[in-house]
Motif scaffolding. Structure first.
Motif, PDB file in Angstrom:
ATOM      1  N   ALA A  47       0.825  -1.207   0.000  1.00 18.73           N
ATOM      2  CA  ALA A  47       0.000   0.000   0.000  1.00 18.73           C
ATOM      3  C   ALA A  47       0.858   1.256   0.000  1.00 18.73           C
ATOM      4  N   ALA A  48       1.931   1.250   0.815  1.00 21.98           N
ATOM      5  CA  ALA A  48       2.805   2.423   0.881  1.00 21.98           C
ATOM      6  C   ALA A  48       3.495   2.677  -0.451  1.00 21.98           C
ATOM      7  N   ALA A  49       3.939   1.608  -1.115  1.00 20.95           N
ATOM      8  CA  ALA A  49       4.618   1.761  -2.403  1.00 20.95           C
ATOM      9  C   ALA A  49       3.677   2.370  -3.441  1.00 20.95           C
ATOM     10  N   THR A  50       2.423   1.937  -3.433  1.00 21.19           N
ATOM     11  CA  THR A  50       1.440   2.473  -4.377  1.00 21.19           C
ATOM     12  C   THR A  50       1.159   3.938  -4.102  1.00 21.19           C
ATOM     13  N   GLN A  51       0.958   4.283  -2.843  1.00 25.76           N
ATOM     14  CA  GLN A  51       0.655   5.667  -2.502  1.00 25.76           C
ATOM     15  C   GLN A  51       1.871   6.571  -2.685  1.00 25.76           C
ATOM     16  N   PHE A  52       3.048   6.051  -2.417  1.00 25.58           N
ATOM     17  CA  PHE A  52       4.282   6.799  -2.682  1.00 25.58           C
ATOM     18  C   PHE A  52       4.349   7.186  -4.157  1.00 25.58           C
ATOM     19  N   GLN A  53       4.134   6.224  -5.033  1.00 24.94           N
ATOM     20  CA  GLN A  53       4.224   6.509  -6.465  1.00 24.94           C
ATOM     21  C   GLN A  53       3.134   7.480  -6.906  1.00 24.94           C
ATOM     22  N   GLY A  54       1.970   7.385  -6.285  1.00 24.92           N
ATOM     23  CA  GLY A  54       0.910   8.335  -6.607  1.00 24.92           C
ATOM     24  C   GLY A  54       1.300   9.761  -6.283  1.00 24.92           C
ATOM     25  N   LEU A  55       1.989   9.957  -5.160  1.00 24.52           N
ATOM     26  CA  LEU A  55       2.451  11.298  -4.808  1.00 24.52           C
ATOM     27  C   LEU A  55       3.545  11.755  -5.757  1.00 24.52           C
ATOM     28  N   VAL A  56       4.476  10.872  -6.087  1.00 23.11           N
ATOM     29  CA  VAL A  56       5.519  11.220  -7.060  1.00 23.11           C
ATOM     30  C   VAL A  56       4.888  11.676  -8.369  1.00 23.11           C
ATOM     31  N   ASP A  57       3.931  10.925  -8.869  1.00 23.47           N
ATOM     32  CA  ASP A  57       3.288  11.247 -10.144  1.00 23.47           C
ATOM     33  C   ASP A  57       2.561  12.587 -10.075  1.00 23.47           C
ATOM     34  N   ALA A  58       1.884  12.861  -8.945  1.00 23.86           N
ATOM     35  CA  ALA A  58       1.159  14.124  -8.800  1.00 23.86           C
ATOM     36  C   ALA A  58       2.115  15.311  -8.789  1.00 23.86           C
ATOM     37  N   LEU A  59       3.248  15.166  -8.112  1.00 21.30           N
ATOM     38  CA  LEU A  59       4.227  16.253  -8.070  1.00 21.30           C
ATOM     39  C   LEU A  59       4.871  16.477  -9.428  1.00 21.30           C
ATOM     40  N   LEU A  60       5.236  15.404 -10.101  1.00 18.65           N
ATOM     41  CA  LEU A  60       5.822  15.539 -11.432  1.00 18.65           C
ATOM     42  C   LEU A  60       4.851  16.217 -12.391  1.00 18.65           C
ATOM     43  N   ALA A  61       3.579  15.815 -12.327  1.00 20.30           N
ATOM     44  CA  ALA A  61       2.578  16.418 -13.209  1.00 20.30           C
ATOM     45  C   ALA A  61       2.388  17.902 -12.919  1.00 20.30           C
ATOM     46  N   ALA A  62       2.644  18.306 -11.672  1.00 21.11           N
ATOM     47  CA  ALA A  62       2.516  19.708 -11.284  1.00 21.11           C
ATOM     48  C   ALA A  62       3.765  20.517 -11.594  1.00 21.11           C
ATOM     49  N   VAL A  64       7.037  19.791 -10.401  1.00 23.53           N
ATOM     50  CA  VAL A  64       8.092  19.729  -9.385  1.00 23.53           C
ATOM     51  C   VAL A  64       9.115  18.682  -9.806  1.00 23.53           C
ATOM     52  N   ALA A  65      10.380  19.012  -9.706  1.00 24.71           N
ATOM     53  CA  ALA A  65      11.436  18.041  -9.988  1.00 24.71           C
ATOM     54  C   ALA A  65      11.578  17.118  -8.778  1.00 24.71           C
ATOM     55  N   VAL A  66      11.430  15.819  -9.000  1.00 27.70           N
ATOM     56  CA  VAL A  66      11.465  14.843  -7.917  1.00 27.70           C
ATOM     57  C   VAL A  66      12.665  13.912  -8.102  1.00 27.70           C
ATOM     58  N   VAL A  67      13.523  13.875  -7.104  1.00 29.78           N
ATOM     59  CA  VAL A  67      14.647  12.945  -7.088  1.00 29.78           C
ATOM     60  C   VAL A  67      14.236  11.763  -6.215  1.00 29.78           C
ATOM     61  N   VAL A  68      14.085  10.594  -6.825  1.00 28.71           N
ATOM     62  CA  VAL A  68      13.667   9.406  -6.087  1.00 28.71           C
ATOM     63  C   VAL A  68      14.864   8.497  -5.876  1.00 28.71           C
ATOM     64  N   GLU A  69      15.100   8.158  -4.626  1.00 35.70           N
ATOM     65  CA  GLU A  69      16.140   7.199  -4.267  1.00 35.70           C
ATOM     66  C   GLU A  69      15.479   6.012  -3.579  1.00 35.70           C
ATOM     67  N   PRO A  70      15.882   4.784  -3.903  1.00 31.13           N
ATOM     68  CA  PRO A  70      15.289   3.629  -3.232  1.00 31.13           C
ATOM     69  C   PRO A  70      15.900   3.406  -1.860  1.00 31.13           C
ATOM     70  N   ASP A  71      15.073   2.944  -0.938  1.00 28.00           N
ATOM     71  CA  ASP A  71      15.600   2.474   0.328  1.00 28.00           C
ATOM     72  C   ASP A  71      16.364   1.176   0.083  1.00 28.00           C
ATOM     73  N   THR A  72      17.142   0.769   1.059  1.00 28.33           N
ATOM     74  CA  THR A  72      17.867  -0.500   0.969  1.00 28.33           C
ATOM     75  C   THR A  72      17.201  -1.528   1.881  1.00 28.33           C
ATOM     76  N   PRO A  73      17.200  -2.810   1.490  1.00 29.50           N
ATOM     77  CA  PRO A  73      16.564  -3.833   2.331  1.00 29.50           C
ATOM     78  C   PRO A  73      17.202  -3.972   3.708  1.00 29.50           C
ATOM     79  N   GLU A  74      18.492  -3.764   3.787  1.00 25.48           N
ATOM     80  CA  GLU A  74      19.204  -3.846   5.057  1.00 25.48           C
ATOM     81  C   GLU A  74      20.060  -2.599   5.236  1.00 25.48           C
ATOM     82  N   PRO A  75      20.108  -2.062   6.467  1.00 23.97           N
ATOM     83  CA  PRO A  75      19.333  -2.460   7.643  1.00 23.97           C
ATOM     84  C   PRO A  75      17.863  -2.091   7.489  1.00 23.97           C
ATOM     85  N   GLU A  76      17.004  -2.683   8.298  1.00 18.86           N
ATOM     86  CA  GLU A  76      15.576  -2.432   8.207  1.00 18.86           C
ATOM     87  C   GLU A  76      15.260  -1.033   8.723  1.00 18.86           C
ATOM     88  N   THR A  77      14.645  -0.237   7.870  1.00 12.78           N
ATOM     89  CA  THR A  77      14.296   1.142   8.222  1.00 12.78           C
ATOM     90  C   THR A  77      12.843   1.403   7.820  1.00 12.78           C
TER      91      THR A  77
END
Length: 313
Positions: A47-62, A64-77
Protein backbone atom coordinates in the motif's frame (compact mmCIF):
# COMPACT_ATOMS: atom_id res chain seq x y z
CA UNK A 1 24.09 31.92 3.50
CA UNK A 2 21.12 34.10 4.37
CA UNK A 3 21.41 36.25 1.25
CA UNK A 4 21.24 33.28 -1.13
CA UNK A 5 18.42 31.40 0.60
CA UNK A 6 14.96 31.44 -0.94
CA UNK A 7 11.90 29.96 0.68
CA UNK A 8 10.62 27.64 -2.02
CA UNK A 9 12.32 24.58 -3.42
CA UNK A 10 11.86 23.43 -7.01
CA UNK A 11 13.26 19.97 -6.33
CA UNK A 12 12.51 17.43 -3.62
CA UNK A 13 14.18 14.23 -2.47
CA UNK A 14 11.92 11.22 -1.85
CA UNK A 15 12.86 7.73 -0.64
CA UNK A 16 11.00 4.81 -2.19
CA UNK A 17 10.10 2.34 0.60
CA UNK A 18 11.06 -1.31 0.45
CA UNK A 19 10.06 -2.48 3.95
CA UNK A 20 7.53 0.06 5.19
CA UNK A 21 5.53 -0.82 8.27
CA UNK A 22 4.32 0.70 11.52
CA UNK A 23 7.47 1.29 13.57
CA UNK A 24 7.18 0.08 17.19
CA UNK A 25 10.19 2.21 18.19
CA UNK A 26 8.35 5.45 17.39
CA UNK A 27 4.82 4.68 18.59
CA UNK A 28 5.25 5.87 22.19
CA UNK A 29 6.10 9.45 21.13
CA UNK A 30 3.74 9.72 18.14
CA UNK A 31 -0.01 9.57 18.90
CA UNK A 32 -0.68 10.21 15.19
CA UNK A 33 0.68 6.72 14.54
CA UNK A 34 -1.91 3.96 14.64
CA UNK A 35 -0.60 0.41 14.69
CA UNK A 36 -2.71 -1.48 12.14
CA UNK A 37 -2.34 -4.56 14.35
CA UNK A 38 -3.24 -7.59 12.31
CA UNK A 39 -2.29 -6.05 8.97
CA UNK A 40 0.41 -8.08 7.27
CA UNK A 41 3.66 -6.15 6.80
CA UNK A 42 3.77 -7.13 3.15
CA UNK A 43 0.37 -5.50 2.69
CA UNK A 44 1.57 -2.35 4.47
CA UNK A 45 4.57 -2.16 2.16
CA UNK A 46 2.46 -2.74 -0.94
CA UNK A 47 0.00 0.00 0.00
CA UNK A 48 2.80 2.42 0.88
CA UNK A 49 4.62 1.76 -2.40
CA UNK A 50 1.44 2.47 -4.38
CA UNK A 51 0.66 5.67 -2.50
CA UNK A 52 4.28 6.80 -2.68
CA UNK A 53 4.22 6.51 -6.46
CA UNK A 54 0.91 8.33 -6.61
CA UNK A 55 2.45 11.30 -4.81
CA UNK A 56 5.52 11.22 -7.06
CA UNK A 57 3.29 11.25 -10.14
CA UNK A 58 1.16 14.12 -8.80
CA UNK A 59 4.23 16.25 -8.07
CA UNK A 60 5.82 15.54 -11.43
CA UNK A 61 2.58 16.42 -13.21
CA UNK A 62 2.52 19.71 -11.28
CA UNK A 63 6.03 20.58 -12.47
CA UNK A 64 8.09 19.73 -9.38
CA UNK A 65 11.44 18.04 -9.99
CA UNK A 66 11.47 14.84 -7.92
CA UNK A 67 14.65 12.94 -7.09
CA UNK A 68 13.67 9.41 -6.09
CA UNK A 69 16.14 7.20 -4.27
CA UNK A 70 15.29 3.63 -3.23
CA UNK A 71 15.60 2.47 0.33
CA UNK A 72 17.87 -0.50 0.97
CA UNK A 73 16.56 -3.83 2.33
CA UNK A 74 19.20 -3.85 5.06
CA UNK A 75 19.33 -2.46 7.64
CA UNK A 76 15.58 -2.43 8.21
CA UNK A 77 14.30 1.14 8.22
CA UNK A 78 10.48 1.15 8.30
CA UNK A 79 10.25 4.98 8.34
CA UNK A 80 12.71 5.68 5.53
CA UNK A 81 9.84 7.17 3.53
CA UNK A 82 10.32 10.34 5.66
CA UNK A 83 13.77 11.70 4.65
CA UNK A 84 13.14 15.23 5.90
CA UNK A 85 13.85 13.97 9.42
CA UNK A 86 17.47 12.97 8.80
CA UNK A 87 18.61 15.59 6.29
CA UNK A 88 18.13 19.20 5.23
CA UNK A 89 19.71 20.68 2.11
CA UNK A 90 20.55 24.38 2.01
CA UNK A 91 21.19 27.04 -0.61
CA UNK A 92 24.79 27.72 0.47
CA UNK A 93 25.73 24.10 -0.26
CA UNK A 94 25.29 22.91 3.33
CA UNK A 95 23.87 19.49 4.14
CA UNK A 96 22.76 18.90 7.74
CA UNK A 97 22.42 15.40 9.22
CA UNK A 98 20.24 15.09 12.32
CA UNK A 99 20.11 13.06 15.57
CA UNK A 100 17.05 10.79 15.51
CA UNK A 101 15.33 9.46 18.60
CA UNK A 102 14.50 5.90 17.50
CA UNK A 103 17.60 3.71 17.05
CA UNK A 104 16.26 2.11 13.88
CA UNK A 105 15.65 5.56 12.38
CA UNK A 106 19.31 6.53 12.78
CA UNK A 107 20.11 3.94 10.12
CA UNK A 108 18.15 6.04 7.60
CA UNK A 109 21.08 8.47 7.27
CA UNK A 110 22.48 7.80 3.80
CA UNK A 111 25.80 9.46 2.85
CA UNK A 112 25.61 7.63 -0.49
CA UNK A 113 22.50 9.64 -1.40
CA UNK A 114 24.27 12.90 -0.58
CA UNK A 115 27.17 11.80 -2.77
CA UNK A 116 24.84 11.02 -5.69
CA UNK A 117 23.13 14.39 -5.41
CA UNK A 118 26.54 15.86 -6.14
CA UNK A 119 28.01 13.31 -8.54
CA UNK A 120 24.93 12.33 -10.55
CA UNK A 121 22.25 14.97 -10.01
CA UNK A 122 24.26 18.15 -10.60
CA UNK A 123 23.90 19.74 -7.15
CA UNK A 124 26.78 21.33 -5.27
CA UNK A 125 27.59 20.13 -1.76
CA UNK A 126 30.15 22.31 -0.01
CA UNK A 127 29.94 21.07 3.57
CA UNK A 128 28.22 18.39 5.63
CA UNK A 129 27.22 19.40 9.16
CA UNK A 130 26.86 16.16 11.09
CA UNK A 131 24.77 16.65 14.22
CA UNK A 132 24.04 12.95 14.72
CA UNK A 133 26.37 12.65 17.73
CA UNK A 134 23.79 14.55 19.80
CA UNK A 135 21.75 11.34 19.90
CA UNK A 136 24.25 9.73 22.27
CA UNK A 137 23.38 12.35 24.89
CA UNK A 138 19.64 12.15 24.28
CA UNK A 139 19.54 15.52 22.50
CA UNK A 140 17.35 14.75 19.51
CA UNK A 141 16.40 16.98 16.60
CA UNK A 142 14.58 15.40 13.67
CA UNK A 143 15.25 17.82 10.86
CA UNK A 144 12.40 19.75 9.28
CA UNK A 145 9.99 17.58 11.20
CA UNK A 146 11.23 19.02 14.49
CA UNK A 147 11.67 22.49 12.99
CA UNK A 148 9.60 24.53 10.57
CA UNK A 149 12.00 26.91 8.87
CA UNK A 150 11.44 30.44 7.66
CA UNK A 151 14.44 30.25 5.36
CA UNK A 152 14.35 33.90 4.28
CA UNK A 153 13.73 35.29 7.77
CA UNK A 154 16.26 32.86 9.30
CA UNK A 155 13.83 31.65 11.99
CA UNK A 156 13.35 28.04 13.11
CA UNK A 157 10.02 27.41 14.85
CA UNK A 158 10.00 24.33 17.09
CA UNK A 159 7.61 22.78 19.58
CA UNK A 160 9.54 20.96 22.27
CA UNK A 161 8.92 17.22 22.50
CA UNK A 162 10.90 14.06 23.22
CA UNK A 163 12.14 14.29 19.63
CA UNK A 164 12.99 18.01 19.71
CA UNK A 165 15.40 19.09 22.42
CA UNK A 166 16.67 22.56 23.22
CA UNK A 167 20.36 21.61 23.23
CA UNK A 168 20.28 20.38 19.65
CA UNK A 169 18.07 23.27 18.57
CA UNK A 170 20.59 25.74 19.93
CA UNK A 171 23.39 23.97 18.07
CA UNK A 172 21.45 24.14 14.82
CA UNK A 173 20.74 27.83 15.33
CA UNK A 174 24.39 28.62 15.96
CA UNK A 175 25.74 26.59 13.05
CA UNK A 176 23.15 27.69 10.48
CA UNK A 177 22.61 31.25 11.76
CA UNK A 178 18.92 30.81 12.63
CA UNK A 179 16.97 32.42 15.45
CA UNK A 180 15.07 29.80 17.45
CA UNK A 181 11.40 30.25 18.42
CA UNK A 182 10.68 27.36 20.79
CA UNK A 183 7.32 26.71 22.41
CA UNK A 184 5.12 23.98 23.86
CA UNK A 185 2.23 22.49 21.87
CA UNK A 186 -0.02 19.62 22.86
CA UNK A 187 -2.83 17.58 21.35
CA UNK A 188 -6.35 17.36 22.78
CA UNK A 189 -5.13 14.83 25.36
CA UNK A 190 -2.31 17.08 26.59
CA UNK A 191 0.40 15.02 24.87
CA UNK A 192 3.28 17.01 23.33
CA UNK A 193 3.04 17.19 19.56
CA UNK A 194 5.91 15.05 18.37
CA UNK A 195 6.90 17.11 15.31
CA UNK A 196 6.32 20.79 14.66
CA UNK A 197 5.52 20.13 11.01
CA UNK A 198 2.25 18.42 11.83
CA UNK A 199 0.92 21.56 13.53
CA UNK A 200 2.35 24.31 11.32
CA UNK A 201 3.72 25.07 7.87
CA UNK A 202 5.38 28.22 6.56
CA UNK A 203 5.07 29.30 2.96
CA UNK A 204 6.45 32.24 1.06
CA UNK A 205 3.72 34.63 2.18
CA UNK A 206 1.53 32.55 4.48
CA UNK A 207 1.62 30.25 7.47
CA UNK A 208 -0.74 27.47 8.53
CA UNK A 209 -0.82 26.86 12.27
CA UNK A 210 -2.86 24.97 14.84
CA UNK A 211 -2.57 27.80 17.30
CA UNK A 212 -5.03 26.28 19.77
CA UNK A 213 -2.44 23.55 20.44
CA UNK A 214 -0.18 26.24 21.99
CA UNK A 215 -2.07 26.48 25.28
CA UNK A 216 0.13 29.09 26.96
CA UNK A 217 -1.40 32.40 25.79
CA UNK A 218 1.88 34.29 25.94
CA UNK A 219 3.66 31.70 23.78
CA UNK A 220 0.71 31.54 21.39
CA UNK A 221 0.60 35.31 20.97
CA UNK A 222 4.38 35.48 20.53
CA UNK A 223 4.39 32.87 17.76
CA UNK A 224 1.43 34.51 15.99
CA UNK A 225 3.05 37.96 16.17
CA UNK A 226 6.37 36.63 14.90
CA UNK A 227 4.64 35.11 11.88
CA UNK A 228 2.64 38.25 11.15
CA UNK A 229 5.66 40.50 11.64
CA UNK A 230 7.50 38.43 9.03
CA UNK A 231 4.77 39.28 6.51
CA UNK A 232 2.85 36.00 6.59
CA UNK A 233 -0.90 35.66 6.23
CA UNK A 234 -1.67 33.37 9.18
CA UNK A 235 -4.29 30.68 8.57
CA UNK A 236 -5.53 29.00 11.74
CA UNK A 237 -6.55 25.33 11.79
CA UNK A 238 -8.19 23.28 14.54
CA UNK A 239 -6.80 20.31 16.44
CA UNK A 240 -9.25 18.09 14.55
CA UNK A 241 -7.83 19.37 11.26
CA UNK A 242 -4.29 18.92 12.55
CA UNK A 243 -5.18 15.30 13.30
CA UNK A 244 -6.05 14.94 9.61
CA UNK A 245 -2.62 16.37 8.67
CA UNK A 246 -3.78 19.75 7.37
CA UNK A 247 -0.71 21.31 8.99
CA UNK A 248 1.58 18.83 7.25
CA UNK A 249 1.65 20.68 3.94
CA UNK A 250 4.49 22.23 1.94
CA UNK A 251 4.57 25.07 -0.56
CA UNK A 252 6.83 24.39 -3.55
CA UNK A 253 7.77 26.13 -6.79
CA UNK A 254 7.13 24.43 -10.11
CA UNK A 255 9.79 24.55 -12.79
CA UNK A 256 7.69 27.14 -14.64
CA UNK A 257 7.71 29.41 -11.58
CA UNK A 258 4.17 28.61 -10.47
CA UNK A 259 3.38 28.04 -6.80
CA UNK A 260 1.77 24.91 -5.45
CA UNK A 261 0.92 23.52 -2.02
CA UNK A 262 1.44 19.79 -1.55
CA UNK A 263 -0.70 17.91 0.98
CA UNK A 264 -2.51 14.64 1.41
CA UNK A 265 -5.99 14.00 0.05
CA UNK A 266 -7.24 13.57 3.63
CA UNK A 267 -5.84 17.00 4.53
CA UNK A 268 -7.39 18.69 1.50
CA UNK A 269 -10.79 17.20 2.30
CA UNK A 270 -10.54 18.43 5.90
CA UNK A 271 -10.15 22.08 4.88
CA UNK A 272 -13.13 24.40 5.12
CA UNK A 273 -14.12 26.40 2.06
CA UNK A 274 -12.80 29.67 3.46
CA UNK A 275 -9.45 28.09 4.28
CA UNK A 276 -9.24 26.57 0.81
CA UNK A 277 -9.94 29.95 -0.75
CA UNK A 278 -7.19 31.61 1.27
CA UNK A 279 -4.67 28.86 0.56
CA UNK A 280 -5.38 28.90 -3.16
CA UNK A 281 -4.27 32.52 -3.34
CA UNK A 282 -0.80 31.18 -2.50
CA UNK A 283 -0.70 28.28 -4.95
CA UNK A 284 -2.53 25.40 -6.55
CA UNK A 285 -3.24 22.59 -4.13
CA UNK A 286 -1.69 19.30 -5.25
CA UNK A 287 -2.85 16.34 -3.21
CA UNK A 288 -2.57 12.57 -3.29
CA UNK A 289 -4.09 9.83 -1.12
CA UNK A 290 -1.54 8.52 1.38
CA UNK A 291 -3.94 7.30 4.04
CA UNK A 292 -2.18 4.01 4.75
CA UNK A 293 1.13 5.82 5.25
CA UNK A 294 -0.57 8.33 7.54
CA UNK A 295 -2.26 5.63 9.60
CA UNK A 296 0.70 3.28 10.01
CA UNK A 297 3.52 5.81 10.38
CA UNK A 298 1.82 8.93 11.73
CA UNK A 299 3.27 11.21 9.06
CA UNK A 300 2.00 12.65 5.80
CA UNK A 301 3.02 14.37 2.58
CA UNK A 302 5.29 17.07 3.97
CA UNK A 303 7.23 14.43 5.94
CA UNK A 304 7.87 12.55 2.69
CA UNK A 305 9.58 15.53 1.04
CA UNK A 306 13.10 16.76 1.73
CA UNK A 307 13.41 20.05 -0.14
CA UNK A 308 16.56 20.42 -2.22
CA UNK A 309 17.79 24.00 -1.91
CA UNK A 310 21.36 23.10 -2.90
CA UNK A 311 22.92 25.22 -5.65
CA UNK A 312 23.27 23.68 -9.08
CA UNK A 313 26.78 23.13 -10.38
Amino acid sequence: MGKSETHLARSVLMIRPVAFHSNPQTASSNPFQQDPGAVDRALEQRAAATQFQGLVDALLAAGVAVVVEPDTPEPETPDSIFPNNWVSLHADGSVVLYPMMAPNRRAEVRPDIIERLSSDRGFRVDRVIDMTSHASGGHFLEGTGSMVLDRVGRVAYACISPRTRLEALADFGQRLDYDIVAFSAVDRNGIPIYHTNVMMSIGEDFAVICDESIEDPDQRDAVWRKLEDSGKEVISITRAQMRRFVGNCLQLEATNGGRLIAMSRQAEEALEEGQLTRLRTHGRIVSAPVQDIERSAGGSVRCMLAEIHLPVR
